[in-house]
Design a protein around this motif. Structure first.
Motif, mmCIF file in Angstrom:
data_model
loop_
_atom_site.group_PDB
_atom_site.id
_atom_site.type_symbol
_atom_site.label_atom_id
_atom_site.label_comp_id
_atom_site.label_asym_id
_atom_site.label_seq_id
_atom_site.Cartn_x
_atom_site.Cartn_y
_atom_site.Cartn_z
ATOM 1 N N VAL A 126 0.746 -1.306 0.161
ATOM 2 C CA VAL A 126 -0.017 -0.184 0.064
ATOM 3 C C VAL A 126 0.925 1.245 -0.053
ATOM 4 O O VAL A 126 1.783 1.425 0.850
ATOM 5 N N GLY A 127 0.623 2.173 -0.978
ATOM 6 C CA GLY A 127 1.385 3.364 -1.207
ATOM 7 C C GLY A 127 0.642 4.337 -1.307
ATOM 8 O O GLY A 127 -0.278 4.685 -1.589
ATOM 9 N N TYR A 128 1.287 5.690 -1.033
ATOM 10 C CA TYR A 128 0.500 6.953 -1.118
ATOM 11 C C TYR A 128 1.603 8.121 -1.205
ATOM 12 O O TYR A 128 2.644 8.299 -0.473
ATOM 13 N N TRP A 129 1.191 9.072 -1.937
ATOM 14 C CA TRP A 129 1.863 10.297 -2.035
ATOM 15 C C TRP A 129 0.893 11.421 -2.079
ATOM 16 O O TRP A 129 -0.172 11.485 -2.708
ATOM 17 N N LEU A 130 1.273 12.443 -1.482
ATOM 18 C CA LEU A 130 0.525 13.572 -1.616
ATOM 19 C C LEU A 130 1.299 14.846 -1.963
ATOM 20 O O LEU A 130 2.636 14.793 -1.768
ATOM 21 N N SER A 131 0.535 15.613 -2.544
ATOM 22 C CA SER A 131 1.103 16.904 -2.597
ATOM 23 C C SER A 131 1.412 17.687 -1.325
ATOM 24 O O SER A 131 0.745 17.617 -0.621
ATOM 25 N N LEU A 138 6.488 0.252 1.419
ATOM 26 C CA LEU A 138 8.033 0.534 1.445
ATOM 27 C C LEU A 138 8.319 1.945 1.600
ATOM 28 O O LEU A 138 7.864 2.630 1.095
ATOM 29 N N ILE A 139 9.006 2.149 2.620
ATOM 30 C CA ILE A 139 9.427 3.552 2.965
ATOM 31 C C ILE A 139 10.721 3.901 3.291
ATOM 32 O O ILE A 139 11.352 3.138 3.766
ATOM 33 N N HIS A 140 11.116 5.206 2.627
ATOM 34 C CA HIS A 140 12.523 5.341 2.812
ATOM 35 C C HIS A 140 12.932 5.603 4.360
ATOM 36 O O HIS A 140 12.086 5.874 5.128
ATOM 37 N N TYR A 174 15.242 -2.041 -2.881
ATOM 38 C CA TYR A 174 14.397 -2.018 -3.848
ATOM 39 C C TYR A 174 14.813 -1.218 -4.837
ATOM 40 O O TYR A 174 14.835 -0.050 -4.644
ATOM 41 N N LYS A 175 14.784 -1.719 -6.084
ATOM 42 C CA LYS A 175 15.503 -0.753 -7.379
ATOM 43 C C LYS A 175 16.668 -0.057 -7.024
ATOM 44 O O LYS A 175 16.591 1.333 -7.010
ATOM 45 N N ASP A 176 17.641 -0.699 -6.426
ATOM 46 C CA ASP A 176 18.948 -0.009 -5.916
ATOM 47 C C ASP A 176 18.721 1.171 -5.157
ATOM 48 O O ASP A 176 19.563 2.018 -4.768
ATOM 49 N N MET A 177 17.620 1.225 -3.893
ATOM 50 C CA MET A 177 17.461 2.136 -3.079
ATOM 51 C C MET A 177 17.270 1.253 -1.535
ATOM 52 O O MET A 177 16.336 0.613 -1.519
ATOM 53 N N LEU A 178 17.741 1.686 -0.949
ATOM 54 C CA LEU A 178 17.466 1.055 0.606
ATOM 55 C C LEU A 178 15.986 1.591 1.048
ATOM 56 O O LEU A 178 15.800 2.814 1.044
ATOM 57 N N VAL A 179 15.322 0.859 1.418
ATOM 58 C CA VAL A 179 14.020 1.202 1.942
ATOM 59 C C VAL A 179 13.535 0.129 3.484
ATOM 60 O O VAL A 179 14.131 -0.785 3.363
ATOM 61 N N SER A 180 12.886 0.667 4.011
ATOM 62 C CA SER A 180 12.367 0.010 5.315
ATOM 63 C C SER A 180 10.892 -0.549 4.999
ATOM 64 O O SER A 180 10.019 0.214 4.158
ATOM 65 N N VAL A 181 10.922 -1.817 5.189
ATOM 66 C CA VAL A 181 9.500 -2.589 4.989
ATOM 67 C C VAL A 181 8.791 -2.367 6.198
ATOM 68 O O VAL A 181 9.211 -2.959 7.022
ATOM 69 N N TYR A 182 7.687 -1.882 6.055
ATOM 70 C CA TYR A 182 6.651 -2.018 7.194
ATOM 71 C C TYR A 182 5.512 -3.191 6.697
ATOM 72 O O TYR A 182 4.957 -3.090 5.313
ATOM 73 N N ALA A 183 5.134 -4.134 7.731
ATOM 74 C CA ALA A 183 4.339 -5.063 7.227
ATOM 75 C C ALA A 183 3.384 -5.323 8.097
ATOM 76 O O ALA A 183 3.312 -5.048 9.429
ATOM 77 N N PRO A 213 7.376 11.022 8.546
ATOM 78 C CA PRO A 213 6.033 10.955 8.369
ATOM 79 C C PRO A 213 5.363 9.772 7.849
ATOM 80 O O PRO A 213 4.450 9.385 8.326
ATOM 81 N N SER A 214 5.981 9.286 6.991
ATOM 82 C CA SER A 214 5.195 8.085 6.415
ATOM 83 C C SER A 214 5.544 6.950 7.026
ATOM 84 O O SER A 214 4.470 6.042 7.183
ATOM 85 N N GLN A 215 6.576 6.600 8.007
ATOM 86 C CA GLN A 215 6.507 5.773 8.917
ATOM 87 C C GLN A 215 5.534 6.125 9.843
ATOM 88 O O GLN A 215 4.961 4.887 10.581
ATOM 89 N N ARG A 216 5.169 7.182 10.256
ATOM 90 C CA ARG A 216 4.206 7.279 11.329
ATOM 91 C C ARG A 216 2.758 6.954 10.663
ATOM 92 O O ARG A 216 2.073 6.446 11.200
ATOM 93 N N VAL A 217 2.313 7.200 9.314
ATOM 94 C CA VAL A 217 1.411 6.573 8.940
ATOM 95 C C VAL A 217 1.164 5.212 8.896
ATOM 96 O O VAL A 217 0.113 4.749 9.272
ATOM 97 N N ALA A 218 2.254 4.601 8.607
ATOM 98 C CA ALA A 218 2.262 3.052 8.596
ATOM 99 C C ALA A 218 1.839 2.767 9.879
ATOM 100 O O ALA A 218 1.114 1.920 10.275
#
Length: 185
Positions: free
Chosen positions: A98-103, A134-136, A159-168, A141-146
């Motif tokens: 589940v992913g989310y981006w906001l302006s 998947l959260i940087h 993931y795609k050459d980028m370090l990510v934290s996986v929240y599950a 703030p995105s970690q708080r949402v998760a």
């Protein structure tokens, strides 16, 4: 999953159409938005934006995922970002994110939490058992949402050459958690 339109208390979720390209471009070319999303932390070029948009429209036709859906507020009927469920191969396993981006002008208003919670409920009703985000590692703030939606830190990986934290989380447990939160409002 099939092409869906969903809603929550304040939001309407709609599949993107070609007429939404310039809104998407405003997100993908905003350095504040892309800081934690692109592998190099930079906004996308015009060519990368076109490729991303075409890939996104194709997601609507592929099975279990909703793809990223445009988020519209009922109050103003304006697009504020996007959220959705996406299939990713991660550490040799296909997982549903589940992913989310906001302006930026819509950050810190609870829209990300609300959108993610609604999408997790939808995934559960469609028979999904587990979900990840998947959260940087620096995107607090995105970690708080998760965490607010009951996800827990599982591991750090690439993931795609980028370090990510996986929240599950287990969707049955998470949906009970979300239902309890709504009952106590």
């Amino acid at each position: 999953m099939h092409l869906v339109e969903l809603q929550s208390e304040r939001l309407r979720f709609e599949p993107y159409t070609l007429s939404d390209f310039y809104f998407v471009k405003s997100l993908l070319q905003d350095p504040r938005v892309m800081r934690f999303i692109s592998p190099d932390g930079r906004p996308y070029t015009d060519e990368q934006t076109i490729e991303w948009f075409e890939r996104q429209l194709a997601r609507y036709e592929t099975g279990r995922q909703t793809g990223l859906l445009k988020l519209m507020t009922f109050a103003s009927n304006e697009p504020i970002g996007h959220a959705g469920t996406l299939l990713h191969e991660l550490d040799g396993k296909i997982e549903l994110e589940v992913g989310y981006w906001l302006s930026p002008k819509h950050w810190h208003m609870g829209y990300g939490r609300e959108a993610a919670a609604r999408l997790m409920q939808h995934a559960f009703t469609e028979g999904e058992k587990e979900i990840i985000s998947l959260i940087h590692p620096d995107n607090v703030p995105s970690q708080r949402v998760a965490k607010a939606n009951g996800l827990h830190w599982d591991r750090d990986t690439f993931y795609k050459d980028m370090l990510v934290s996986v929240y599950a989380g287990d969707l049955e447990r998470l949906c009970r958690h979300i239902d309890r939160q709504q009952m106590t409002r």
